[in-house]
Design a protein around this motif. Sequence first.
Motif, PDB file in Angstrom:
ATOM      1  N   LEU A   1      42.839 -13.550 -88.983  1.00  0.00           N
ATOM      2  CA  LEU A   1      41.676 -14.278 -88.497  1.00  0.00           C
ATOM      3  C   LEU A   1      42.069 -15.661 -87.993  1.00  0.00           C
ATOM      4  N   ARG A   2      43.042 -16.290 -88.674  1.00  0.00           N
ATOM      5  CA  ARG A   2      43.499 -17.599 -88.219  1.00  0.00           C
ATOM      6  C   ARG A   2      44.145 -17.473 -86.827  1.00  0.00           C
ATOM      7  N   SER A   3      44.956 -16.386 -86.709  1.00  0.00           N
ATOM      8  CA  SER A   3      45.600 -16.184 -85.411  1.00  0.00           C
ATOM      9  C   SER A   3      44.559 -15.888 -84.335  1.00  0.00           C
ATOM     10  N   GLN A   4      43.562 -15.057 -84.713  1.00  0.00           N
ATOM     11  CA  GLN A   4      42.515 -14.732 -83.739  1.00  0.00           C
ATOM     12  C   GLN A   4      41.705 -15.970 -83.364  1.00  0.00           C
ATOM     13  N   ALA A   5      41.449 -16.818 -84.379  1.00  0.00           N
ATOM     14  CA  ALA A   5      40.712 -18.049 -84.086  1.00  0.00           C
ATOM     15  C   ALA A   5      41.496 -18.923 -83.108  1.00  0.00           C
ATOM     16  N   HIS A   6      42.790 -18.989 -83.336  1.00  0.00           N
ATOM     17  CA  HIS A   6      43.635 -19.768 -82.420  1.00  0.00           C
ATOM     18  C   HIS A   6      43.624 -19.157 -81.017  1.00  0.00           C
ATOM     19  N   GLU A   7      43.722 -17.790 -81.003  1.00  0.00           N
ATOM     20  CA  GLU A   7      43.703 -17.110 -79.708  1.00  0.00           C
ATOM     21  C   GLU A   7      42.341 -17.261 -79.034  1.00  0.00           C
ATOM     22  N   ALA A   8      41.271 -17.198 -79.832  1.00  0.00           N
ATOM     23  CA  ALA A   8      39.930 -17.362 -79.263  1.00  0.00           C
ATOM     24  C   ALA A   8      39.744 -18.762 -78.697  1.00  0.00           C
ATOM     25  N   ALA A   9      40.316 -19.731 -79.385  1.00  0.00           N
ATOM     26  CA  ALA A   9      40.226 -21.108 -78.881  1.00  0.00           C
ATOM     27  C   ALA A   9      40.934 -21.230 -77.542  1.00  0.00           C
ATOM     28  N   ASN A  10      42.079 -20.582 -77.423  1.00  0.00           N
ATOM     29  CA  ASN A  10      42.800 -20.623 -76.139  1.00  0.00           C
ATOM     30  C   ASN A  10      41.973 -19.980 -75.025  1.00  0.00           C
ATOM     31  N   ARG A  11      41.369 -18.815 -75.370  1.00  0.00           N
ATOM     32  CA  ARG A  11      40.572 -18.129 -74.350  1.00  0.00           C
ATOM     33  C   ARG A  11      39.332 -18.962 -73.976  1.00  0.00           C
ATOM     34  N   LEU A  12      38.751 -19.622 -75.002  1.00  0.00           N
ATOM     35  CA  LEU A  12      37.578 -20.456 -74.730  1.00  0.00           C
ATOM     36  C   LEU A  12      37.937 -21.594 -73.783  1.00  0.00           C
ATOM     37  N   HIS A  13      39.075 -22.215 -74.031  1.00  0.00           N
ATOM     38  CA  HIS A  13      39.523 -23.284 -73.127  1.00  0.00           C
ATOM     39  C   HIS A  13      39.744 -22.744 -71.722  1.00  0.00           C
ATOM     40  N   THR A  14      40.264 -21.503 -71.668  1.00  0.00           N
ATOM     41  CA  THR A  14      40.495 -20.893 -70.347  1.00  0.00           C
ATOM     42  C   THR A  14      39.178 -20.661 -69.624  1.00  0.00           C
ATOM     43  N   VAL A  15      38.180 -20.126 -70.385  1.00  0.00           N
ATOM     44  CA  VAL A  15      36.868 -19.877 -69.786  1.00  0.00           C
ATOM     45  C   VAL A  15      36.253 -21.188 -69.299  1.00  0.00           C
ATOM     46  N   LEU A  16      36.323 -22.241 -70.124  1.00  0.00           N
ATOM     47  CA  LEU A  16      35.740 -23.531 -69.749  1.00  0.00           C
ATOM     48  C   LEU A  16      36.428 -24.108 -68.511  1.00  0.00           C
ATOM     49  N   THR A  17      37.725 -23.929 -68.467  1.00  0.00           N
ATOM     50  CA  THR A  17      38.467 -24.437 -67.312  1.00  0.00           C
ATOM     51  C   THR A  17      38.057 -23.706 -66.040  1.00  0.00           C
ATOM     52  N   LEU A  18      37.893 -22.361 -66.169  1.00  0.00           N
ATOM     53  CA  LEU A  18      37.451 -21.588 -65.007  1.00  0.00           C
ATOM     54  C   LEU A  18      36.075 -22.025 -64.542  1.00  0.00           C
ATOM     55  N   VAL A  19      35.181 -22.334 -65.500  1.00  0.00           N
ATOM     56  CA  VAL A  19      33.837 -22.796 -65.139  1.00  0.00           C
ATOM     57  C   VAL A  19      33.925 -24.148 -64.414  1.00  0.00           C
ATOM     58  N   GLU A  20      34.755 -25.046 -64.956  1.00  0.00           N
ATOM     59  CA  GLU A  20      34.910 -26.350 -64.329  1.00  0.00           C
ATOM     60  C   GLU A  20      35.474 -26.238 -62.902  1.00  0.00           C
ATOM     61  N   LEU A  21      36.301 -25.225 -62.720  1.00  0.00           N
ATOM     62  CA  LEU A  21      36.882 -25.011 -61.400  1.00  0.00           C
ATOM     63  C   LEU A  21      35.936 -24.273 -60.466  1.00  0.00           C
ATOM     64  N   GLY A  22      34.759 -23.919 -60.966  1.00  0.00           N
ATOM     65  CA  GLY A  22      33.779 -23.249 -60.136  1.00  0.00           C
ATOM     66  C   GLY A  22      34.007 -21.764 -60.020  1.00  0.00           C
ATOM     67  N   ARG A  23      34.869 -21.211 -60.825  1.00  0.00           N
ATOM     68  CA  ARG A  23      35.177 -19.771 -60.759  1.00  0.00           C
ATOM     69  C   ARG A  23      34.428 -19.077 -61.904  1.00  0.00           C
ATOM     70  N   THR A  24      33.131 -19.146 -61.819  1.00  0.00           N
ATOM     71  CA  THR A  24      32.268 -18.647 -62.894  1.00  0.00           C
ATOM     72  C   THR A  24      32.333 -17.140 -63.052  1.00  0.00           C
ATOM     73  N   ASP A  25      32.480 -16.422 -61.966  1.00  0.00           N
ATOM     74  CA  ASP A  25      32.534 -14.953 -62.083  1.00  0.00           C
ATOM     75  C   ASP A  25      33.746 -14.518 -62.899  1.00  0.00           C
ATOM     76  N   GLU A  26      34.861 -15.130 -62.649  1.00  0.00           N
ATOM     77  CA  GLU A  26      36.057 -14.777 -63.405  1.00  0.00           C
ATOM     78  C   GLU A  26      35.913 -15.197 -64.871  1.00  0.00           C
ATOM     79  N   ALA A  27      35.256 -16.329 -65.085  1.00  0.00           N
ATOM     80  CA  ALA A  27      35.054 -16.787 -66.462  1.00  0.00           C
ATOM     81  C   ALA A  27      34.170 -15.813 -67.231  1.00  0.00           C
ATOM     82  N   VAL A  28      33.068 -15.352 -66.599  1.00  0.00           N
ATOM     83  CA  VAL A  28      32.163 -14.395 -67.261  1.00  0.00           C
ATOM     84  C   VAL A  28      32.873 -13.084 -67.523  1.00  0.00           C
TER      85      VAL A  28
END
Length: 527
Positions: A332-359
Amino acid sequence: MAARKWSIAGQLFALQALVVTLLVGAGAVGAALLARADAREAARAEVLAVAETVARSPEVAAALRSPDPATTLQPYAESVRTATGTNFVVVMTPDRIRYSHPDPTQIGQPFIGEIGPALAGHPYTEVNTGTLGESVRAVVPVRDPDGTVTGLVSVGITTESINRKLLGRAPVLLAVTVVVLVLAGLSSWLLSRRLRRQTHGLGPAQMTRMYEYYDAVLHSVGEGLLVVDADGRIALVNDEGRRLLGLDPDAPLVDRPVTGLDLPPALVELVGAGRPAHDELILTRERSLVANQRPTELGGRVRGTVLTLRDHTELRALSSELDSVRGLTEALRSQAHEAANRLHTVLTLVELGRTDEAVRLATEELDLAQRLTDEVVGAIAEPALAALLLGKSAQAAERGVELTVDPDSRLHVGALPATDLLTVVGNLVDNALEAVAAAAPPRRVRVRVTETDGEVLVEVGDSGPGLPPEQVADAFRRGWSTKRPGRGLGLALVGQVVARHGGRYEVDSAAEGGSVFRIRLPIGART
């Protein structure tokens, strides 16, 4: 302190010495009495023989017909008395008047004693008291050719003379008595010395108290105790030891060989080797035991071994569950770390205006996790086992292994004890994950748990290197491992559950390589 000195060995020695002394004394007195009786019988025979010889003598018959019998008979009687060693030889008339006597003053005086049988023609003997004291005497008639009794002959030996002869034999009897007493005393001393060594000089009260205390301790101690002598035979086993080893509480076990009992092979090997052991794990049909063994020595010689057993069954189960929880926590700790990475990736995609890829990225991860949860929870109604499989899935993903739960899996709550299910499935999955860790991709582990024909089937397959058929039996033995000796325990615990439920196991080769472990456990058949 006095009780300490008056040991069992000392009491036995004193008792033996008293008994032997009384027996030897009684024997000596009996021998003296027998000797006295024999001496009297010998005296009777002797005086009777002398009296009959004198009565048949022609000189005596002729003297009795002479005018003065005493003149001839006195010297003749004295010569016979001196020659035979008797105390008196008396020749008398039928009416008791003496013609001879050791004391000349008694000549002419009446004879003291019974003469009736002799007057009737019958020689006889008696013990009577006369002028010389008590004596053993014989009275024999003197007959004419026509059978007429013309006189009587009495020959006697005094009791004092008989006693003097017996006293002459007393030194021999005394010497024999002393020798017997010395030998008996020496034997008793040697026996008491040996007993003193065996009882360590303890007295009866001390031994009774020691037995009571030891018996109370052995039956109340919380550890199993098994004492084995140098020949491999049981010298002692307490109540807890019988319970832990599954032995009959009422069966006589003392002096029985350990190899003749239904004990785990590992325990028989440990006791047979007689080696020291510290916290060594022993698996029985029902329990996980921790054994400690120490050889016992006395006088520099090994007398046997003392084995103590502690029940770690529940502790092992808790440890296994704790390991599973720890693994799940790490996953779970590893998954939480991995989820945090993916969340940052999703947020970055949203900031870049690539919302479809983020969703799309977010929904794909969520769909995968939800689908796995739905598959496991939908197939496995037992919550503990479902949680275990979800945790193992996370661990497998972290190791780069694809763990799948067969869609045919079905298991209802209560089919088997949850702890046993966790032990079997958890250890088989862990074993499979280790097997595929060093294998080339793709690395896969497949789990199937289902109820069929009144039994629970647990099937775990992997894409690892596989297990050779000749090593299957060894794999379920404690201490066996493909990595290094003494490491393997998981499959041994699985084998313990199988034996406890009366189930069976199979190991086959998988179609894509690797091994398939099948465990069949009857429902409701736990013993």
